[in-house]
Design a protein around this motif. Sequence first.
Motif, short mmCIF file in Angstrom:
data_model
loop_
_atom_site.label_atom_id
_atom_site.label_comp_id
_atom_site.label_asym_id
_atom_site.label_seq_id
_atom_site.Cartn_x
_atom_site.Cartn_y
_atom_site.Cartn_z
N THR A 83 0.95 -1.22 0.08
CA THR A 83 -0.13 -0.04 0.03
C THR A 83 0.92 1.38 0.07
N GLY A 84 0.22 2.25 -0.25
CA GLY A 84 0.60 3.62 -0.02
C GLY A 84 2.02 3.96 -0.90
N VAL A 85 3.16 4.43 -0.14
CA VAL A 85 4.41 4.59 -0.75
C VAL A 85 5.00 3.45 -1.51
N ASP A 86 4.72 2.29 -0.87
CA ASP A 86 5.43 1.04 -1.39
C ASP A 86 4.87 0.81 -2.61
N ARG A 87 3.54 1.17 -2.79
CA ARG A 87 2.75 0.77 -3.88
C ARG A 87 3.08 1.75 -5.01
N LEU A 88 3.48 3.00 -4.89
CA LEU A 88 4.12 3.89 -5.56
C LEU A 88 5.45 3.51 -6.14
N ARG A 89 6.33 2.78 -5.34
CA ARG A 89 7.63 2.41 -5.76
C ARG A 89 7.45 1.11 -6.76
N ARG A 90 6.26 0.32 -6.85
CA ARG A 90 6.13 -0.58 -7.94
C ARG A 90 6.08 -0.05 -9.16
N PHE A 91 5.53 1.03 -9.14
CA PHE A 91 5.21 1.96 -10.72
C PHE A 91 6.67 2.32 -11.30
N ALA A 92 7.61 2.78 -10.17
CA ALA A 92 8.87 3.17 -10.57
C ALA A 92 9.64 1.82 -11.08
N GLY A 179 16.50 4.82 -25.98
CA GLY A 179 16.71 4.17 -24.56
C GLY A 179 17.92 5.09 -23.90
N ALA A 180 17.83 6.60 -24.35
CA ALA A 180 18.72 7.36 -23.58
C ALA A 180 17.77 8.01 -22.31
N THR A 181 16.67 8.03 -22.40
CA THR A 181 15.63 8.51 -21.38
C THR A 181 15.72 7.87 -20.36
N ASP A 182 15.89 8.28 -18.54
CA ASP A 182 15.97 7.60 -17.79
C ASP A 182 14.45 7.34 -16.96
N MET A 183 13.78 6.58 -17.59
CA MET A 183 12.25 6.63 -17.38
C MET A 183 12.00 6.30 -15.65
N ALA A 184 12.97 5.57 -15.31
CA ALA A 184 12.67 5.23 -13.75
C ALA A 184 13.30 6.56 -13.10
N GLY A 185 14.17 6.92 -13.39
CA GLY A 185 14.81 8.13 -12.67
C GLY A 185 13.85 9.15 -12.81
N VAL A 186 13.28 9.74 -13.94
CA VAL A 186 12.25 10.80 -13.90
C VAL A 186 11.06 10.70 -12.95
N LEU A 187 10.71 9.30 -13.17
CA LEU A 187 9.38 9.05 -12.34
C LEU A 187 9.56 9.37 -11.01
N ARG A 188 10.71 8.49 -10.51
CA ARG A 188 10.88 8.90 -8.96
C ARG A 188 11.07 10.33 -8.55
N ALA A 189 11.63 10.99 -9.24
CA ALA A 189 11.89 12.37 -9.07
C ALA A 189 10.48 13.14 -8.95
N HIS A 190 9.72 12.90 -9.61
CA HIS A 190 8.37 13.44 -9.90
C HIS A 190 7.47 12.91 -8.62
N VAL A 191 7.64 11.62 -8.33
CA VAL A 191 6.84 11.14 -6.90
C VAL A 191 7.52 11.79 -5.85
N GLN A 192 8.73 11.72 -5.83
CA GLN A 192 9.54 12.35 -4.55
C GLN A 192 8.93 13.77 -4.22
N ALA A 193 8.83 14.50 -5.22
CA ALA A 193 8.40 16.06 -5.01
C ALA A 193 6.99 15.93 -4.53
N GLN A 194 6.24 14.92 -4.64
CA GLN A 194 4.99 15.05 -4.06
C GLN A 194 4.83 14.37 -2.50
N LEU A 195 5.93 13.81 -1.93
CA LEU A 195 5.97 13.30 -0.83
C LEU A 195 6.74 13.84 0.40
N THR A 196 6.38 13.55 1.54
CA THR A 196 7.16 14.25 2.71
C THR A 196 7.97 13.22 3.23
N VAL A 197 8.14 11.87 2.59
CA VAL A 197 9.12 10.93 3.18
C VAL A 197 10.19 10.53 1.82
N PRO A 198 11.04 10.04 2.22
CA PRO A 198 12.07 9.65 1.26
C PRO A 198 11.42 8.60 0.39
#
Length: 199
Positions: A83-92, A179-198
């Motif tokens: 659930t929650g943050v762990d579930r969002l990590r699955r998307f990354a 393949g030069a785009t870092d899909m996971a990296g961009v996604l993680r940065a986007h989600v991190q900006a929405q969270l108050t936890v690492p």
Amino acid sequence: MTAEVRRGYAKGRAKRREILDQAMSQFGEAGYRGASLRVIANRCGISHPGLLHHFPTKESLLLAVLEHRDEVDGEWLSTDAVTGVDRLRRFAELAALNATRRGIVELFSVCSAEATSAEHPAHAYFVQRYRNSVSGAQDAYAQVREEGALREGVDPAAAGQQLIALMDGLQVQWLLADGATDMAGVLRAHVQAQLTVPF
């Protein structure tokens, strides 16, 4: 069941899996309309009628390929006890996995664009798939808010829709950038900006 029948059954399943793999590649390369069943059959070392024995129509083959992709992705996005943050990590994690399988990304990007037409055989499939994907992401954000880890002002409904749109847009950029785009990296940065936890 005799050993001979079991061997025949296993051989049939292996051939079916090979057809799905080759069809996934062909649909990704040429799209649904441009894909050729004869090319797929040739790549599998069987006749056109032999392919039709397993998949009687091009539409049935496409839908089987899409269902196969969902089975693979379902293992990554399974919400059982996640659930929650762990579930969002699955998307990354899924974005990182996609960076290792260009054929599947091509298939999804090409066919989802083609399927915006109501006449496309996978139109209903993609309508339902997007509904489920967006709903799943929205649920994850709602859970994050309940956990107290969502930044103030972030709306779970909008954030879920944005996450799916970002994932699909990144896939197109990744394909075009070879393949030069870092899909996971961009996604993680986007989600991190929405969270108050690492993240």
